[in-house]
Every structure is written in structure tokens, then in C-alpha cells.
Write a protein that holds these residues in place. Structure first.
Motif, short mmCIF file in Angstrom:
data_model
loop_
_atom_site.label_atom_id
_atom_site.label_comp_id
_atom_site.label_asym_id
_atom_site.label_seq_id
_atom_site.Cartn_x
_atom_site.Cartn_y
_atom_site.Cartn_z
N GLY A 119 76.78 30.28 63.70
CA GLY A 119 75.50 29.91 64.31
C GLY A 119 74.59 31.08 64.61
N ASN A 120 74.79 32.20 63.93
CA ASN A 120 73.88 33.34 64.14
C ASN A 120 73.19 33.72 62.83
N ILE A 121 72.60 32.71 62.20
CA ILE A 121 71.93 32.92 60.91
C ILE A 121 70.76 33.89 61.06
N HIS A 122 70.25 34.06 62.27
CA HIS A 122 69.13 34.99 62.46
C HIS A 122 69.55 36.43 62.13
N HIS A 123 70.81 36.77 62.41
CA HIS A 123 71.28 38.11 62.04
C HIS A 123 71.32 38.26 60.51
N TYR A 124 71.72 37.20 59.85
CA TYR A 124 71.76 37.24 58.38
C TYR A 124 70.35 37.40 57.83
N ASN A 125 69.38 36.65 58.36
CA ASN A 125 68.00 36.74 57.88
C ASN A 125 67.44 38.14 58.10
N ASP A 126 67.75 38.73 59.25
CA ASP A 126 67.30 40.10 59.52
C ASP A 126 67.94 41.08 58.53
N MET A 127 69.24 40.90 58.28
CA MET A 127 69.94 41.78 57.33
C MET A 127 69.34 41.67 55.93
N LEU A 128 69.13 40.43 55.49
CA LEU A 128 68.59 40.23 54.15
C LEU A 128 67.18 40.79 54.03
N GLY A 129 66.37 40.62 55.06
CA GLY A 129 65.03 41.18 55.03
C GLY A 129 65.04 42.69 54.92
N CYS A 130 65.93 43.34 55.69
CA CYS A 130 66.05 44.80 55.61
C CYS A 130 66.49 45.25 54.22
N LEU A 131 67.45 44.53 53.64
CA LEU A 131 67.93 44.90 52.31
C LEU A 131 66.83 44.77 51.26
N LEU A 132 66.05 43.69 51.33
CA LEU A 132 65.01 43.46 50.33
C LEU A 132 63.89 44.49 50.46
N ILE A 133 63.47 44.77 51.68
CA ILE A 133 62.42 45.77 51.88
C ILE A 133 62.91 47.14 51.43
N GLY A 134 64.12 47.48 51.86
CA GLY A 134 64.68 48.78 51.48
C GLY A 134 64.83 48.93 49.98
N LYS A 135 65.30 47.86 49.33
CA LYS A 135 65.52 47.93 47.89
C LYS A 135 64.20 48.05 47.14
N PHE A 136 63.15 47.45 47.68
CA PHE A 136 61.82 47.58 47.08
C PHE A 136 61.41 49.05 47.04
N PHE A 137 61.61 49.74 48.15
CA PHE A 137 61.27 51.17 48.19
C PHE A 137 62.21 52.00 47.33
N TRP A 138 63.47 51.59 47.23
CA TRP A 138 64.44 52.29 46.38
C TRP A 138 63.97 52.26 44.92
N PHE A 139 63.54 51.08 44.48
CA PHE A 139 63.04 50.95 43.10
C PHE A 139 61.75 51.72 42.89
N LEU A 140 60.87 51.74 43.89
CA LEU A 140 59.64 52.52 43.77
C LEU A 140 59.96 53.99 43.55
N GLU A 141 60.95 54.50 44.30
CA GLU A 141 61.32 55.90 44.16
C GLU A 141 61.95 56.18 42.80
N GLN A 142 62.88 55.34 42.39
CA GLN A 142 63.56 55.56 41.12
C GLN A 142 62.62 55.43 39.93
N SER A 143 61.55 54.64 40.11
CA SER A 143 60.55 54.48 39.04
C SER A 143 59.56 55.63 39.02
N GLY A 144 59.60 56.48 40.03
CA GLY A 144 58.72 57.64 40.07
C GLY A 144 57.37 57.39 40.68
N TYR A 145 57.19 56.22 41.31
CA TYR A 145 55.88 55.89 41.86
C TYR A 145 55.69 56.37 43.29
N PHE A 146 56.79 56.52 44.04
CA PHE A 146 56.67 56.81 45.47
C PHE A 146 57.91 57.55 45.91
N TRP A 147 57.89 58.89 45.87
CA TRP A 147 59.13 59.62 46.10
C TRP A 147 59.71 59.48 47.50
#
Length: 214
Positions: A163-191
Motif C-alpha cells: 500500500g505504498n505505491i507512492h514510493h514506487y511512483n517517486d522511484m520511477l519518476g526519478c529513474l525516468l528523469i535521470g535516464k533522460f539526462f543519461w542519454f543526453l550526455e551519452q549522445s553528446g548533447y548535454f555533458w
């Protein structure tokens, strides 16, 4: 000692390329299998300054989890230490230390779900070693992505059950945002993207710890 010896196993061509673009002594470069776009040695003696100091996020979250007696805490601290050393020096051995502790982290998450005691989890390690033998970061990335997706699904199931799905939603949001920036860096757009990934992935592990520690 093992991780120190592994610093001498990097690709020769990677060392030569690094030496060509970085005005640093060649003994400090041992051909990591993944490369980053942050300008090197803008601060004397530190290979990637921002990618190095941003690892404090792992240490802060790891210490907090340790204070909660959470099993992810000590492993996350080790991730932070090896990642700091890796980004500060570019040494292959510290890259291995970073990556193997990331696998330990996911293993621990899964061991606190219905996969508890599952011996199949140990297959991660020989698969990872195979990637080291062939010196191919893609194998680690595919392995990491696969087991991460399984862990994310298991954390969702556990969060729903507790019954603590809010922790899961927070975790998933952090992973998605972080991964977005990870891909930006690896693509050379935003070091600076990899430094931002450190912060969001540390938060994601913190939320994962709250789920399995419930």
C-alpha cells in the motif's frame, strides 16, 4: 587489490585516444569501457570534476539508508566510492568496482522480493565477466537494463501489496528523469547530464529502499 590490478586491463586503443585528448600523465589512464563528454581535467588532478563530486548523492542516501538499517545502504555507499574513484581517475578497475556493486544492489533488491534465494540471480556475474573479457560495455548495459526492469516490476508488486505505491511512483519518476539526462550526455548533447543522473538515481535507490524496507 583485485580492482587495482584490473586497472591494467583496459583497451590499448582507448588509452592512446585518451592520452591524445587529455594533457595528463598516461599512467593515470587505463581505458575505461565507457566514455563521457565532460571536459577532462578542468580541475587539476581530477579526470571529470562534476561527475566525480556528484557521487556525494550516493553517499548521502546510502548513509541515510544505513541509519534505517536498510540492506541497500552499505552497497550504495560502495557504489558512490567506486564511482567517485572511477570518474576522478578514469581507471578501468574502478569502473569494474562501480559496475559490480550496481549489480550487487539490484541483486539485493530482488533478493528482498519473491526472488529471495533464487540461485538464477547469480548468473548475472558470469555474464558480466564475459563482457569484461570481451571489453564491451554494451553487454553490461544490456544485462543491467534487463535485471533492472525485473527489479522495477517486483518493486511495483511489493509497493502495491504494502500500500505504498507512492514510493514506487517517486522511484520511477526519478529513474525516468535521470535516464533522460543519461542519454543526453551519452549522445553528446548535454555533458552535465551524467552528474544529474547520479542525483536522480541515488534518489531512486532511496525510494527502492523504502519499499523493500517496509
Amino acid at each position: 587489490m583485485i580492482f587495482y590490478l584490473l586497472t591494467y586491463l583496459g583497451k590499448q586503443e582507448d588509452r592512446e585516444m585518451s592520452e591524445a585528448v587529455c594533457p595528463v600523465p598516461p599512467q593515470d589512464l587505463y581505458g575505461a569501457l565507457i566514455h563521457f563528454h565532460e571536459p577532462k581535467y578542468t580541475v587539476v588532478g581530477i579526470n571529470q570534476f562534476w561527475n566525480t563530486i556528484s557521487n556525494i548523492c550516493y553517499l548521502i542516501v546510502g548513509i541515510q539508508l544505513c541509519r534505517m538499517k536498510n540492506p541497500l545502504g552499505s552497497i550504495l555507499i560502495c557504489v558512490g566510492i567506486f564511482s567517485t574513484l572511477f570518474h576522478a581517475t578514469g581507471r578501468f578497475g574502478y569502473e569494474v568496482g562501480d559496475e559490480i556493486h550496481i549489480l550487487f544492489l539490484i541483486h539485493t533488491v530482488l533478493d528482498n522480493t519473491r526472488y529471495h534465494g533464487n540461485k538464477w540471480l547469480y548468473l548475472m556475474y558470469p555474464i558480466y565477466v564475459t563482457g569484461l573479457i570481451f571489453q564491451d560495455f554494451r553487454e553490461f548495459y544490456i544485462l543491467l537494463s534487463s535485471v533492472s526492469l525485473i527489479a522495477i516490476n517486483e518493486l511495483k508488486n511489493r509497493a502495491n501489496y504494502l500500500g505504498n505505491i507512492h514510493h514506487y511512483n517517486d522511484m520511477l519518476g526519478c529513474l525516468l528523469i535521470g535516464k533522460f539526462f543519461w542519454f543526453l550526455e551519452q549522445s553528446g548533447y548535454f555533458w552535465p547530464g551524467h552528474s544529474i543522473w547520479h542525483a536522480f538515481s541515488a534518489l531512486a535507490v532511496g525510494y527502492a529502499g523504502l519499499i523493500i524496507g517496509s
